[in-house]
Design an enzyme around this catalytic site. Structure first.
Site, PDB file in Angstrom:
ATOM      1  N   ASP A  88      -7.429   6.857   2.767  1.00 12.47           N
ATOM      2  CA  ASP A  88      -6.725   5.994   1.812  1.00 12.47           C
ATOM      3  C   ASP A  88      -5.728   7.057   0.794  1.00 12.47           C
ATOM      4  OD1 ASP A  88      -5.150   3.886   0.431  1.00 12.47           O
ATOM      5  OD2 ASP A  88      -6.738   2.526   0.437  1.00 12.47           O
TER       6      ASP A  88
HETATM    7  C1  BGC Z   1      -3.668   1.251  -0.284  1.00  7.23           C
HETATM    8  C2  BGC Z   1      -3.557   1.289   1.240  1.00  7.23           C
HETATM    9  C3  BGC Z   1      -2.048   1.831   1.552  1.00  7.23           C
HETATM   10  C4  BGC Z   1      -1.851   3.151   0.909  1.00  7.23           C
HETATM   11  C5  BGC Z   1      -0.466   3.800   1.183  1.00  7.23           C
HETATM   12  C6  BGC Z   1      -3.060   2.409  -1.032  1.00  7.23           C
HETATM   13  O1  BGC Z   1      -3.114   2.426  -2.512  1.00  7.23           O
HETATM   14  O2  BGC Z   1      -4.920   1.095  -0.651  1.00  7.23           O
HETATM   15  O3  BGC Z   1      -3.750   0.078   1.846  1.00  7.23           O
HETATM   16  O4  BGC Z   1      -1.915   1.713   2.871  1.00  7.23           O
HETATM   17  O5  BGC Z   1      -1.822   3.000  -0.535  1.00  7.23           O
HETATM   18  O6  BGC Z   1       0.611   3.169   0.390  1.00  7.23           O
END
Ligand code: BGC
Length: 734
Positions: free
Chosen positions: A236
């Protein structure tokens, strides 16, 4: 494994320099890796998310490009898709998402979100599918297959146990192995095995003291070794904290939120460690292997022909309407309040600000720039076609977010470090609250809005109240503090219902909300999650009977928060450490077993027609390695209009000492029938349907003994019970 591809991969790896390898395994732009042009290796372009392809960002700053070519089809949220209980529609929604991602030039779409809805308060429930691992295990693969049919990789997220937003960047989650295996992992297993998700995203949180994105247990032991996963494991954004641990854990891509790309753990720090002999280069090769394999699978290399995508097509808009129609859930319908007859209807009141809200631009990383979004009010007006006067009263007022719009939440929530982000968040919340609360004007406004709404309700025959939550509450990065409806809606609803007892209550929400104070009084209640760009159209069609509702709740709506197992038995929302003390008793598993009556049960959803289950045939064949149970059942539409019903099959293990829930969903099928039509539907159950995770053996076990097979239309609406005995024990791993 395709040998030609594997040998080509080895060939490419042998030609890569250390720098080139490093560039391929970390973010070299906010949403992409680096490529190796001299070998024809492109960068891998990713984008959020579950409700459509996110607006374009600058490569190296969290600024939207502000362009007008990145509007997209707004797809019903994952919780809405799950509400259809229709795998074919999930597949079609996936096709739309995949084709739009390709159309926007992406290789990987960061979706679907499939974490278990453990608590009604989790801010990201709307991005997830259900409280039930089986429903997820059926719906997510269909969605993933749809996405990947378009030469785009799905990236199922967040692996694993990311069930709250509070302290999400560091909270340490602990739970029994049984709960992990029975509740929190099956959706992911199904996503990678059945759905063949080409990539998977790690979670921010820790699991038993290891960050999920660097977890030896989750990534190496379970995903790679037990499940033989050869897809790409993506962190993530900002989920990696330690270079060596991450590099050796089986993670493939280190993505983050800072624009200092060289300083990502798996960039320069990794290069240095490899050069210093602290980390073996073979770990990098393994990552490159997975990345290149993904690229081959997406036809990105060696000049292969790749499918072209498209976005905002009329077909996509039609598909999301089909999904939206089946996602609307009729919770209650006394005295045949619904559908509303539009013939001769002169005046109607629509009350509640969710009637005019558009939601697609909020929620966190799932936010999108929708080409358009039909609000409930627009849907109703569009359907009534100008012949009926539609009077609208806001009823409640949502404090404006404008004062905060210059801040990119994602950048600030992660890049400034955890503490700073938390402090800043608190300050925002405080300011926001103070600003609003201190305004005496607001209070007066609130009272005036209430008076206006109640007066209007009393003056018309038909009232539709549209309330619920919005993405100030169903939002990434924070959980709700209470299950209660915001903006004093309960008070308002009571007032409106008092003035007009015929009022139809519509809730637009991604998470359960408290509705006990008005659910008895209301004759008709409808539930919709964030339902895509055609959500308002679908809702209106259901309200006025052009569509017969067939959605089913993918999550229990409890009477009150304290009834919910995560809050009653476990811990939820702690910053540092949460223990899932409720174990496997999540959702209906808990309410059923402990006889806590919910307001609306898992699997519940009514129709404008009626269905009956008729004759049933069950046969069982037990072999040494598996059991095969065939169930055929007659279903008839006994009402006077076409409709769809979901036959739900639950299995109940009668042996008390196994600690199993009262019943567990093991199969379902949605059946569409004309008025008077009947059909035989057949289900096949195997040992999985009778199993639980036996910790002593570290295996799933379907053991000798008595079982009941319960068949019905909701977890609290069982129509038939068939007794069955297993004569053998079956133990297996996956
Ligand atoms: C989120 C993810 C997301 C990623 C990219 C993170 O803050 O938890 O679900 O895909 O950001 O934007």
């Amino acid at each position: 494994m395709d040998e030609r591809i594997e040998s080509r991969i080895e060939e490419l790896i042998s030609q890569l320099t250390l720098d080139e390898k490093i560039s391929m395994i970390h973010g070299n732009g906010l949403f992409r890796t680096g490529g190796v042009p001299r070998l024809g290796i492109p960068c891998l372009k990713t984008s959020d998310g579950p409700m459509g392809v996110r607006a374009e960002f600058e490569d190296d700053s969290w600024k939207n490009t502000g362009t007008t070519d990145d509007f997209v089809t707004y797809i019903p949220s994952n919780s809405a898709i799950a509400s259809t209980w229709n795998q074919e529609l999930a597949y079609q929604a996936g096709e739309v998402l995949g084709e739009e991602a390709r159309g926007r030039g992406k290789d990987m779409i960061l979706a679907p979100g499939i974490n278990i809805m453990r608590s009604p308060l989790c801010g990201r429930n709307f991005e997830y599918m259900s409280e039930d691992p089986y429903l997820i295990s059926e719906m997510a693969p269909a969605l993933i297959e749809g996405i990947q049919s378009k030469d785009v990789s799905a990236c199922v997220k967040h692996f694993a146990c990311n069930n709250q937003e509070t302290g999400r960047l560091k909270v340490d989650t602990d739970l029994s192995e049984r709960a992990l295996r029975e509740i929190y992992l099956p959706g992911f297993y199904s996503a990678v095995k059945k759905g063949k998700s080409l990539s998977i995203m790690g979670a921010y949180n820790q699991l038993r003291g290891e960050f999920a994105c660097e977890s030896t247990y989750l990534l190496k032991e379970i995903l790679r070794k037990e499940w033989n996963y050869d897809g790409v494991i993506v962190s993530d954004w900002g989920g990696v904290h330690h270079t060596k641990k991450a590099a050796e854990s089986a993670l493939d891509l280190d993505m983050s939120v800072s624009c200092d790309f060289d300083n990502y753990c798996m960039a320069e720090p990794l290069k240095k460690a490899v050069k210093a002999g602290e980390i073996k280069e073979c770990f990098l090769d393994e990552k490159i292997r997975n990345v290149l394999r993904l690229m081959f699978r997406l036809h990105m290399l060696d000049g292969e022909e790749r499918q072209a995508g498209s976005y905002n097509t009329f077909e996509h808009q039609r598909t999301v309407l089909d999904v939206a129609r089946e996602a609307v859930i009729l919770l209650k319908n006394e005295e045949g309040r619904l559908p509303i007859q539009k013939k001769g209807l002169k005046r109607i009141a629509v009350i509640g600000q969710n009637a005019e809200m558009v939601h697609s631009n909020g929620g966190g990383s799932a936010e999108i720039k929708a080409l358009y979004e039909i609000s409930p009010l627009m849907g109703i007006k569009k359907l009534l076609g100008g012949n009926t006067e539609v009077l609208y009263a806001k009823g409640y007022d949502i404090p404006s977010k404008e004062a905060f719009s210059d801040i990119n939440w994602q950048e600030s929530s992660l890049s400034e470090g955890l503490e700073a982000a938390e402090q800043k968040k608190e300050l925002f919340e405080k300011n926001k609250k103070q600003e609003y609360e201190s305004r005496e004007q607001a209070r007066i406004k609130k009272e005036a809005l209430y008076e206006e709404a109640v007066k209007l309700a009393a003056s018309v025959d038909e009232v539709i109240f549209v309330g619920g939550l919005n993405h100030d509450h169903d939002v990434e990065g924070k959980d709700r503090e209470t299950m209660d409806l915001p903006y004093d809606q309960e008070h308002l609803i009571q007032g409106v219902l008092g003035a007009n007892p015929n009022t139809v209550i519509v809730m637009v929400s991604g998470s359960p909300v408290t509705m006990t104070s008005f659910s008895e009084k209301a004759k008709a209640m409808v539930w919709s999650s964030y339902n895509g760009m055609q959500g308002g159209t679908a809702l209106a069609e259901v309200l006025f009977g052009e569509v017969n509702p067939s959605g089913k709740l993918p999550v229990t709506i409890p009477k009150k928060l304290s009834d919910s197992p995560a809050h009653k038995n476990g811990t939820f929302g702690e910053e540092d450490h949460v223990f899932y003390k409720e174990g496997i008793f999540t959702g209906y598993r808990y309410y059923d077993t402990y006889q806590v009556e919910p307001l609306f049960a898992f699997g519940h959803g009514l129709s404008y027609t009626t269905f009956e289950l008729g004759q049933m045939w069950v046969d069982k064949e037990e072999k040494e390695e598996d059991v095969a149970v065939g169930i055929s059942i007659l279903i008839k539409n006994t009402g006077d209009r076409e409709g769809a019903e979901v036959i739900q099959i639950y299995v109940s293990d009668q042996q008390k000492d196994r600690g199993c829930p009262k019943k567990v969903l093991r199969a379902f099928e949605k059946v569409n029938l004309q008025a008077g039509e009947e059909k035989v539907v057949t289900f096949h159950l195997t040992k999985e349907a009778f199993s639980y995770y036996k910790e002593e053996k570290q295996m799933f076990a379907a053991e000798k003994g008595d079982y009941e097979i319960l068949i019905g239309f909701a977890s609290d609406d069982i129509k038939k019970i068939e007794k069955m005995t297993l004569g053998n024990d079956y133990y297996y791993r996956y």
